[in-house]
Design a protein around this motif. Structure first.
Motif, PDB file in Angstrom:
ATOM      1  N   PHE A 261      44.923   1.191 -23.080  1.00 18.26           N
ATOM      2  CA  PHE A 261      44.429   1.921 -23.992  1.00 18.26           C
ATOM      3  C   PHE A 261      42.714   1.173 -23.957  1.00 18.26           C
ATOM      4  CE2 PHE A 261      42.559   1.371 -28.595  1.00 18.26           C
ATOM      5  CZ  PHE A 261      42.709   2.983 -28.597  1.00 18.26           C
ATOM      6  N   CYS A 262      41.615   1.886 -23.990  1.00 19.05           N
ATOM      7  CA  CYS A 262      40.183   1.397 -23.675  1.00 19.05           C
ATOM      8  C   CYS A 262      39.771   1.946 -25.123  1.00 19.05           C
ATOM      9  CB  CYS A 262      39.784   1.956 -22.388  1.00 19.05           C
ATOM     10  SG  CYS A 262      40.487   1.427 -21.024  1.00 19.05           S
ATOM     11  N   SER A 263      38.867   0.840 -25.506  1.00 19.92           N
ATOM     12  CA  SER A 263      38.209   1.419 -26.672  1.00 19.92           C
ATOM     13  C   SER A 263      37.035   0.344 -26.663  1.00 19.92           C
ATOM     14  CB  SER A 263      39.115   1.039 -28.181  1.00 19.92           C
ATOM     15  OG  SER A 263      39.389  -0.178 -28.099  1.00 19.92           O
ATOM     16  N   LEU A 264      35.861   0.817 -27.613  1.00 17.20           N
ATOM     17  CA  LEU A 264      34.623  -0.204 -27.766  1.00 17.20           C
ATOM     18  C   LEU A 264      34.964  -1.300 -28.592  1.00 17.20           C
ATOM     19  CD1 LEU A 264      32.053   2.779 -28.882  1.00 17.20           C
ATOM     20  CD2 LEU A 264      32.316   1.481 -26.832  1.00 17.20           C
ATOM     21  N   PRO A 265      34.637  -2.321 -28.393  1.00 18.41           N
ATOM     22  CA  PRO A 265      34.846  -3.659 -28.927  1.00 18.41           C
ATOM     23  C   PRO A 265      34.325  -3.547 -30.331  1.00 18.41           C
ATOM     24  CG  PRO A 265      33.049  -4.061 -27.276  1.00 18.41           C
ATOM     25  CD  PRO A 265      33.560  -2.672 -27.094  1.00 18.41           C
ATOM     26  N   ASN A 266      34.458  -4.642 -31.089  1.00 18.41           N
ATOM     27  CA  ASN A 266      33.893  -5.043 -32.380  1.00 18.41           C
ATOM     28  C   ASN A 266      32.559  -5.383 -32.378  1.00 18.41           C
ATOM     29  OD1 ASN A 266      36.390  -4.299 -33.679  1.00 18.41           O
ATOM     30  ND2 ASN A 266      37.121  -6.400 -34.054  1.00 18.41           N
ATOM     31  N   ASP A 267      32.131  -5.736 -31.324  1.00 18.54           N
ATOM     32  CA  ASP A 267      30.862  -6.320 -31.013  1.00 18.54           C
ATOM     33  C   ASP A 267      29.769  -5.114 -31.126  1.00 18.54           C
ATOM     34  OD1 ASP A 267      28.311  -7.443 -30.723  1.00 18.54           O
ATOM     35  OD2 ASP A 267      29.037  -8.575 -28.936  1.00 18.54           O
ATOM     36  N   VAL A 268      28.896  -4.899 -32.072  1.00 17.09           N
ATOM     37  CA  VAL A 268      28.042  -3.737 -32.119  1.00 17.09           C
ATOM     38  C   VAL A 268      27.023  -3.600 -30.921  1.00 17.09           C
ATOM     39  CG1 VAL A 268      28.395  -3.230 -34.521  1.00 17.09           C
ATOM     40  CG2 VAL A 268      26.484  -4.957 -33.742  1.00 17.09           C
ATOM     41  N   ASP A 269      26.604  -4.963 -30.449  1.00 23.00           N
ATOM     42  CA  ASP A 269      25.699  -4.887 -29.319  1.00 23.00           C
ATOM     43  C   ASP A 269      26.359  -4.920 -27.941  1.00 23.00           C
ATOM     44  OD1 ASP A 269      23.720  -5.693 -30.963  1.00 23.00           O
ATOM     45  OD2 ASP A 269      24.105  -7.676 -30.974  1.00 23.00           O
TER      46      ASP A 269
END
Length: 179
Positions: free
Chosen positions: A161-169
């Motif tokens: 499962f691939c998703s964007l991390p919590n880090d906005v940068d």
């Protein structure tokens, strides 16, 4: 249902003063059509800064060199460390998509199920990267001659499962094995 006003007097609205044309600036990933010398000054500076920017893969490697991500897939927050040990292996571009897919699958199988994998790629180019934490406390990465969308599909095929991390940068995807 509408409202009609019978018997009211009609009032004229005076025409408004003509507005000066609004100067719009296009900020796009694709090349603008007019010569850069015809752009407003701040647009020229923006375009020049785009030409000097690092590639998406270089940005991801820089982000990974400054953060040591936890190898535990249940932890959402990365722990910061001074580790900059990143081993990058270039995979030959003459391989077929099936061979590259098998290489990625073998790479994934060499690490524990709990490892977090980072994937990223260049927009509209056949350049992507996959990284994970190794046993030495550093990172091991594969640079692939494959579109990042194809790499994403390979990870899904391998039950990640691939998703964007919590880090906005962050500019990459984090992939975790579905257990």
């Amino acid at each position: 249902m509408g409202w009609l006003s019978f018997g009211s007097t009609k009032t004229e609205i005076p025409p408004s003063q003509p507005q000066p044309p609004v100067q719009l600036q296009q900020r796009s990933h694709s090349q603008l059509t007019a010569p850069i010398s015809e752009y407003p000054k701040d647009t020229q500076q923006y375009q020049n800064s785009l030409n000097k920017e690092e590639s998406d893969i270089e940005i991801t490697l820089n982000q990974l060199s400054h953060k040591q991500l936890s190898s535990n897939a249940t932890t959402d927050s990365p722990t910061t460390s001074a580790s900059t040990n990143i081993n990058v292996e270039q995979i030959n571009g003459s391989k077929s998509p099936e061979e590259i897919s098998n290489t990625v699958s073998q790479f994934i199988e060499n690490y524990p199920i709990s490892n977090l994998f980072i994937i990223d790629g260049e927009k509209d180019l056949k350049k992507s990267i996959i990284c994970t934490s190794n046993n030495d406390g550093g990172k091991t990465c594969l640079k692939l001659q494959m579109n990042s969308i194809e790499l994403f599909k390979i990870m899904q095929k391998n039950e990640f499962f691939c998703s964007l991390p919590n880090d906005v940068d962050a500019t990459y995807f984090e992939c975790r094995k579905i257990q």
